[in-house]
Structures are given as C-alpha cells and as structure tokens.
Design an enzyme around this catalytic site. Structure first.
Site, PDB file in Angstrom:
ATOM      1  N   HIS A 276      -0.886  15.612 -28.347  1.00 13.40           N
ATOM      2  CA  HIS A 276      -0.932  14.104 -28.145  1.00 13.40           C
ATOM      3  C   HIS A 276      -2.245  13.580 -28.699  1.00 13.40           C
ATOM      4  O   HIS A 276      -2.161  12.208 -28.605  1.00 13.40           O
ATOM      5  CB  HIS A 276      -0.852  14.010 -26.473  1.00 13.40           C
ATOM      6  CG  HIS A 276       0.535  14.066 -26.017  1.00 13.40           C
ATOM      7  ND1 HIS A 276       1.342  15.268 -26.083  1.00 13.40           N
ATOM      8  CD2 HIS A 276       1.202  13.153 -25.074  1.00 13.40           C
ATOM      9  CE1 HIS A 276       2.556  14.912 -25.565  1.00 13.40           C
ATOM     10  NE2 HIS A 276       2.650  13.910 -25.023  1.00 13.40           N
TER      11      HIS A 276
ATOM     12  N   HIS B 165      -1.172  10.551 -30.409  1.00 12.59           N
ATOM     13  CA  HIS B 165      -1.528   9.067 -29.700  1.00 12.59           C
ATOM     14  C   HIS B 165      -2.200   8.198 -30.988  1.00 12.59           C
ATOM     15  O   HIS B 165      -1.913   7.124 -30.957  1.00 12.59           O
ATOM     16  CB  HIS B 165      -2.608   9.055 -28.596  1.00 12.59           C
ATOM     17  CG  HIS B 165      -1.780   9.191 -27.472  1.00 12.59           C
ATOM     18  ND1 HIS B 165      -2.341  10.004 -26.382  1.00 12.59           N
ATOM     19  CD2 HIS B 165      -0.678   9.043 -26.961  1.00 12.59           C
ATOM     20  CE1 HIS B 165      -1.615  10.105 -25.270  1.00 12.59           C
ATOM     21  NE2 HIS B 165      -0.473   9.555 -25.800  1.00 12.59           N
TER      22      HIS B 165
ATOM     23  N   GLU C 191       9.382  16.476 -26.510  1.00 10.64           N
ATOM     24  CA  GLU C 191       8.626  17.076 -25.634  1.00 10.64           C
ATOM     25  C   GLU C 191       9.284  18.530 -24.924  1.00 10.64           C
ATOM     26  O   GLU C 191       8.833  19.113 -24.665  1.00 10.64           O
ATOM     27  CB  GLU C 191       8.931  16.118 -24.376  1.00 10.64           C
ATOM     28  CG  GLU C 191       8.123  14.791 -24.775  1.00 10.64           C
ATOM     29  CD  GLU C 191       6.512  14.781 -24.662  1.00 10.64           C
ATOM     30  OE1 GLU C 191       6.159  15.859 -24.289  1.00 10.64           O
ATOM     31  OE2 GLU C 191       5.892  13.810 -25.193  1.00 10.64           O
TER      32      GLU C 191
ATOM     33  N   GLU D  42      -4.639  16.316 -12.550  1.00 12.16           N
ATOM     34  CA  GLU D  42      -5.117  16.676 -14.023  1.00 12.16           C
ATOM     35  C   GLU D  42      -6.491  16.802 -14.028  1.00 12.16           C
ATOM     36  O   GLU D  42      -7.231  16.267 -14.537  1.00 12.16           O
ATOM     37  CB  GLU D  42      -4.687  15.680 -14.910  1.00 12.16           C
ATOM     38  CG  GLU D  42      -4.692  15.967 -16.301  1.00 12.16           C
ATOM     39  CD  GLU D  42      -4.124  14.848 -17.176  1.00 12.16           C
ATOM     40  OE1 GLU D  42      -3.246  14.148 -16.973  1.00 12.16           O
ATOM     41  OE2 GLU D  42      -5.012  14.618 -18.427  1.00 12.16           O
TER      42      GLU D  42
ATOM     43  N   ARG E 128       0.711  -1.257  -0.267  1.00 10.35           N
ATOM     44  CA  ARG E 128       0.096   0.099  -0.011  1.00 10.35           C
ATOM     45  C   ARG E 128       1.015   1.434   0.158  1.00 10.35           C
ATOM     46  O   ARG E 128       0.437   2.226   0.474  1.00 10.35           O
ATOM     47  CB  ARG E 128      -1.046  -0.045   1.083  1.00 10.35           C
ATOM     48  CG  ARG E 128      -1.888  -1.221   0.895  1.00 10.35           C
ATOM     49  CD  ARG E 128      -3.024  -0.959   2.106  1.00 10.35           C
ATOM     50  NE  ARG E 128      -4.058  -2.317   2.024  1.00 10.35           N
ATOM     51  CZ  ARG E 128      -3.726  -3.321   2.467  1.00 10.35           C
ATOM     52  NH1 ARG E 128      -2.600  -3.576   2.997  1.00 10.35           N
ATOM     53  NH2 ARG E 128      -4.513  -4.494   2.193  1.00 10.35           N
TER      54      ARG E 128
ATOM     55  N   LYS F 212       7.154  21.682 -16.897  1.00  9.27           N
ATOM     56  CA  LYS F 212       6.265  20.569 -16.166  1.00  9.27           C
ATOM     57  C   LYS F 212       6.161  20.981 -14.660  1.00  9.27           C
ATOM     58  O   LYS F 212       4.901  20.674 -14.456  1.00  9.27           O
ATOM     59  CB  LYS F 212       7.231  19.326 -16.291  1.00  9.27           C
ATOM     60  CG  LYS F 212       6.327  17.976 -15.829  1.00  9.27           C
ATOM     61  CD  LYS F 212       5.982  17.047 -16.841  1.00  9.27           C
ATOM     62  CE  LYS F 212       4.930  16.058 -16.266  1.00  9.27           C
ATOM     63  NZ  LYS F 212       5.049  14.533 -16.599  1.00  9.27           N
TER      64      LYS F 212
ATOM     65  N   LYS G 162       2.850  11.070 -12.171  1.00  9.31           N
ATOM     66  CA  LYS G 162       1.833  10.186 -12.877  1.00  9.31           C
ATOM     67  C   LYS G 162       2.684   8.834 -13.061  1.00  9.31           C
ATOM     68  O   LYS G 162       3.952   8.701 -13.605  1.00  9.31           O
ATOM     69  CB  LYS G 162       1.528  10.601 -14.261  1.00  9.31           C
ATOM     70  CG  LYS G 162       0.228  11.487 -14.210  1.00  9.31           C
ATOM     71  CD  LYS G 162      -0.200  11.375 -15.698  1.00  9.31           C
ATOM     72  CE  LYS G 162      -0.876  12.643 -15.983  1.00  9.31           C
ATOM     73  NZ  LYS G 162      -1.426  12.419 -17.439  1.00  9.31           N
TER      74      LYS G 162
ATOM     75  N   ARG H 125      -3.288  20.814 -16.176  1.00  5.06           N
ATOM     76  CA  ARG H 125      -2.315  19.851 -16.438  1.00  5.06           C
ATOM     77  C   ARG H 125      -2.627  19.379 -18.122  1.00  5.06           C
ATOM     78  O   ARG H 125      -1.667  18.642 -18.608  1.00  5.06           O
ATOM     79  CB  ARG H 125      -2.396  18.667 -15.550  1.00  5.06           C
ATOM     80  CG  ARG H 125      -1.309  17.847 -15.740  1.00  5.06           C
ATOM     81  CD  ARG H 125      -0.879  17.033 -14.458  1.00  5.06           C
ATOM     82  NE  ARG H 125       0.154  16.077 -14.612  1.00  5.06           N
ATOM     83  CZ  ARG H 125       0.832  15.380 -13.693  1.00  5.06           C
ATOM     84  NH1 ARG H 125       0.445  15.624 -12.457  1.00  5.06           N
ATOM     85  NH2 ARG H 125       1.850  14.579 -14.129  1.00  5.06           N
TER      86      ARG H 125
ATOM     87  N   HIS I 142       7.111   7.787 -29.119  1.00  6.85           N
ATOM     88  CA  HIS I 142       6.179   8.523 -28.858  1.00  6.85           C
ATOM     89  C   HIS I 142       6.483   9.958 -29.220  1.00  6.85           C
ATOM     90  O   HIS I 142       5.560  10.823 -29.739  1.00  6.85           O
ATOM     91  CB  HIS I 142       6.038   8.369 -27.253  1.00  6.85           C
ATOM     92  CG  HIS I 142       5.182   9.220 -26.691  1.00  6.85           C
ATOM     93  ND1 HIS I 142       3.628   9.188 -26.820  1.00  6.85           N
ATOM     94  CD2 HIS I 142       5.474  10.346 -25.791  1.00  6.85           C
ATOM     95  CE1 HIS I 142       3.185  10.079 -25.969  1.00  6.85           C
ATOM     96  NE2 HIS I 142       4.044  10.964 -25.366  1.00  6.85           N
TER      97      HIS I 142
ATOM     98  N   ASN J 190      -1.015  17.856 -22.815  1.00  2.00           N
ATOM     99  CA  ASN J 190      -1.129  16.722 -23.866  1.00  2.00           C
ATOM    100  C   ASN J 190      -0.882  17.550 -25.259  1.00  2.00           C
ATOM    101  O   ASN J 190      -1.547  16.883 -26.309  1.00  2.00           O
ATOM    102  CB  ASN J 190      -2.466  16.315 -23.503  1.00  2.00           C
ATOM    103  CG  ASN J 190      -2.731  15.500 -22.376  1.00  2.00           C
ATOM    104  OD1 ASN J 190      -1.535  15.080 -21.993  1.00  2.00           O
ATOM    105  ND2 ASN J 190      -3.825  15.298 -21.715  1.00  2.00           N
TER     106      ASN J 190
END
Ligand code: NAD
Length: 359
Positions: free
Chosen positions: A249, A253, A188, A238, A124, A228, A146, A242, A265, A246
């Site tokens: 993206h 994607h 990026e 997000e 946990r 960032k 993330k 945030r 990517h 993207n």
C-alpha cells in the site's frame, strides 16, 4: 457456507461467506441484530439499480425486522465524504430513527465504510450489519471495524474503529460486478496469501490461469478473510501487527493518487506489491525470485505489474510518511517468504532512492 468468527470479546461477530438466497441473508442479519426499534438499509445507488438481488433482500429484511426503510447512498467513493454522511444522518433523524435502531449497509467497500462510520456517530453509536457486494469489500473492507470517510487532505483521514454485528458476504452479488472489479479484489486475496498464508498463494498459482471456479473463489475468499480476522483480532486498533495488512500500500497509494484515482485500489496495490517485493529483494529481506513469481500470478489475474513505467517524480513525491503517525520514516511491509511479513522503517529519502534503484 463458511462461517468465520471475529473474536473480539463482547464485540465478537460472525462473517458468513457463500452464494445465498435473500432469505438466508436476511435470516442471518435479523438473528444478529436482535430486536431493533427500526432498521435503515443504506444501499449503494448503483448496486440498487443493477443488482436484481437488492429488492428481494429488502423484502426479506422487511419480513423479519421492524420498520425497514431503505436509503440510497451515492455510488462508490462519492459516499465517502462528510457531506454524504451528513445527508444520511439527516435522513435517519428525519425518519425518526432512535438509539435502538440498526443500520444495514449493502454495497462495496465505500458503502460499508460509510455505513460503519454513520453507525459509529449517529446518536453516538447504533448497531449495524454489512452485506458487502464486491470482492474487495468481502475480503477486506467489511471485516475488522475500520470505518471512515475521505477529506480533501487525504483518503480515510476521518473515521472510527467500530465493529459490525454481522457480515454476510453473498457471493451472488458478483453476477453484476464488472470483471475489472473482481480482478482488483483478487489483488487483496494475493496480498493475504503473501503476508500470512503460503497455501493460499500456492492454490492461486495452481488455478489462476484457468479462471477460478466458484468453489475455489469462495475458498480463496474464506482464506483471505481468515487472514484478516487473525491479524485484526491480535491488534484491533492498529497499534502494531495490523500494519502488515498495508503490504503493497505504501507505493500503491502513491501510484493510485498520482493516477487521479483512475486506477482501482486493487490495481494500485498490485503494482505496490511488486515494488515492495523488488525492494525487499534488493535489501536482502525477500527471498530472491518471489517478485518474479508474484508478477506472473498477478499478470494471470489480469492485474497490472509494470511499476517501472509508473515511477514518475510525482509518484515518488507522493510516497509519504504515514499521515496517521508522527515519524520521518516510511513504514514498509516486507515479505521475506510466502506467508510471512515484517515491518521495517526506512528514512523517506532512502526509500525513494532505493525504490528507483530496485525497479
Ligand atoms: P466501491 O465500494 O467504490 O465499489 C466499486 C464500484 O462497484 C462502485 O461503482 C459500486 O457502485 C460498484 N458495485 C459495487 N457492488 C457491485 C455489484 N455487486 N455489482 C455491480 N456494481 C457494483 O469499491 P470497493 O473496491 O468495494 O471498495 C473500495 C473502498 O473500500 C475504498 O473507499 C477503500 O478505502 C475502502 N476500504 C476499506 C477498508 C477497511 O478496512 N475499512 C479496507 C479496504 C478498502
């Protein structure tokens, strides 16, 4: 060395960026982890094989922290699935790692996502530190908390928001990183300039042709990480701003998936940024000329820019509403001018037609 602070109340942490010795990396990791009961170092198996930095770093960690053992995780994206996570958790349990232990992840974004997710769920939650080894992981994946893995229904659909205790980006790892991976990471960096740092974009434009010097590369990485951090510290989970990260993206994607992940990517994001800028210009949101200017920069960085030839029916079908949000609209990030970003929801069918018309 540049040290940037991610300000998130009791979850705040430092990101160190420089070419470092193994001892310097280990010092920073040991300082941030305090007194763990044991340390498990999760290393991308390929990085362990090709980078001469890994063994000395493991030795330096062993000299500073208790019970340091390493575990090789599958190379790159093959570490990002629940079976790989289970294997790592089994290994941790089998080696007696308890709740007082810490994890250290050494590898690209796939390894840092894997390590963060295992840290979030093992017993946990245990502490973790990251040592990213790709440009993309330095500027994007390792910062912001993330974490997660892929499932057959899609990429990154299972995960947790869980912050590391420290990120130490040793740029010396780039010595073994293929040029194509460096270029993909630069996409990026360009994204960070476009959405939030006009100076960074201008510096990249001034230098990209000649190849960035190590000093300029380190400065560009620090600027991108700063972007960032600014965004993440305003919106850790997000729920709003945030999403500007993207940029590029949505179409990116779709192109990446349609290529069967043949494209990296960052290469897909390069194409996606061109599409978003062209669409932004067509809708009158983006300053005319920014798309051509950005295409010139991306091409000089050896990134793909020919979106038109990639816009197959399959790609258009793969442009989808955000799976993580219930809506029938596509949330596009547009860049009105360098250093600014806005979010606009466009109904899915309109978005597909407008993208085709804009390219
Ligand atoms: P990666 O981790 O798959 O690494 C790419 C390849 O480079 C792999 O084959 C790896 O073994 C190799 N490699 C890594 N470091 C090396 C080195 N120093 N020398 C030689 N080879 C090396 O890819 P990536 O581009 O770093 O990261 C992509 C992943 O990051 C994706 O899974 C993506 O979803 C994730 N990501 C996460 C976030 C986030 O916020 N968590 C953000 C962006 C991307």
């Amino acid at each position: 060395m540049t040290t940037l602070r991610v300000p998130l109340a009791d979850r705040s942490y430092d990101v160190h960026i420089a070419s470092l010795t193994p001892e310097e990396v280990a010092d920073r990791i040991a300082a941030a982890l305090g007194k763990p009961s044991g340390v498990a170092v999760l290393v991308d198996e390929h990085v362990a094989q090709v980078s001469p930095r890994v063994s000395p770093l493991l030795a330096a960690l062993g000299a500073r922290l208790p019970r340091v053992q390493s575990f090789l995780v599958s190379r790159g994206e093959s570490a990002k699935n629940l079976a790989a996570v289970e294997r790592t958790c089994e290994w941790l349990a089998g080696h007696g790692y308890d709740r007082g232990c810490s994890l250290v992840g050494i590898g690209g974004g796939a390894t840092t996502d894997h390590t963060g997710f295992v840290a979030a769920i093992y017993l946990r939650g245990v502490a973790f530190a990251l040592c990213p080894t790709t440009l993309l992981a330095d500027v994007d994946a390792s910062v912001g908390g993330k974490t997660g893995v892929d499932i057959p229904a899609g990429k990154n659909l299972v995960g947790a928001f869980y912050q590391p205790r420290v990120v130490v980006a040793d740029l010396g790892f780039f010595d073994t990183l293929p040029g194509r991976e460096i270029a993909a990471g630069m996409a990026e960096v360009v994204k960070a300039g476009l959405i939030a740092d006009a100076d960074l974009l201008a510096k990249l434009e001034a230098e990209a042709g000649q190849g960035l010097s190590p000093v300029s590369l380190a400065a560009a990485i620090a600027s991108a990480v700063r972007v960032k951090i600014d965004v993440v510290s305003q919106d850790e989970r997000e729920s709003g701003r945030r999403a500007i990260l993207n940029f590029g993206h949505t179409v990116g994607h779709a192109i990446e998936a349609a290529s069967g992940y043949e494209l990296l990517h960052g290469e897909a994001v390069s194409l996606g940024m061109v599409a978003a800028l062209a669409l932004g210009e067509a809708r009158g949101v983006t300053k005319p000329g920014l798309c051509a200017r950005t295409q010139a920069l991306l091409a000089r960085l050896s990134l793909p820019i020919d979106v038109r030839s990639r816009l197959t029916a399959e790609v258009l079908d793969r442009i989808e509403v955000d799976k993580k949000r219930r809506s029938d609209a596509v949330r596009f990030v547009f860049v009105p001018r360098p250093g600014a970003a806005v979010l606009v929801d466009i109904p899915l069918d309109d978005a597909k037609k407008q993208i085709l018309a804009a390219m």
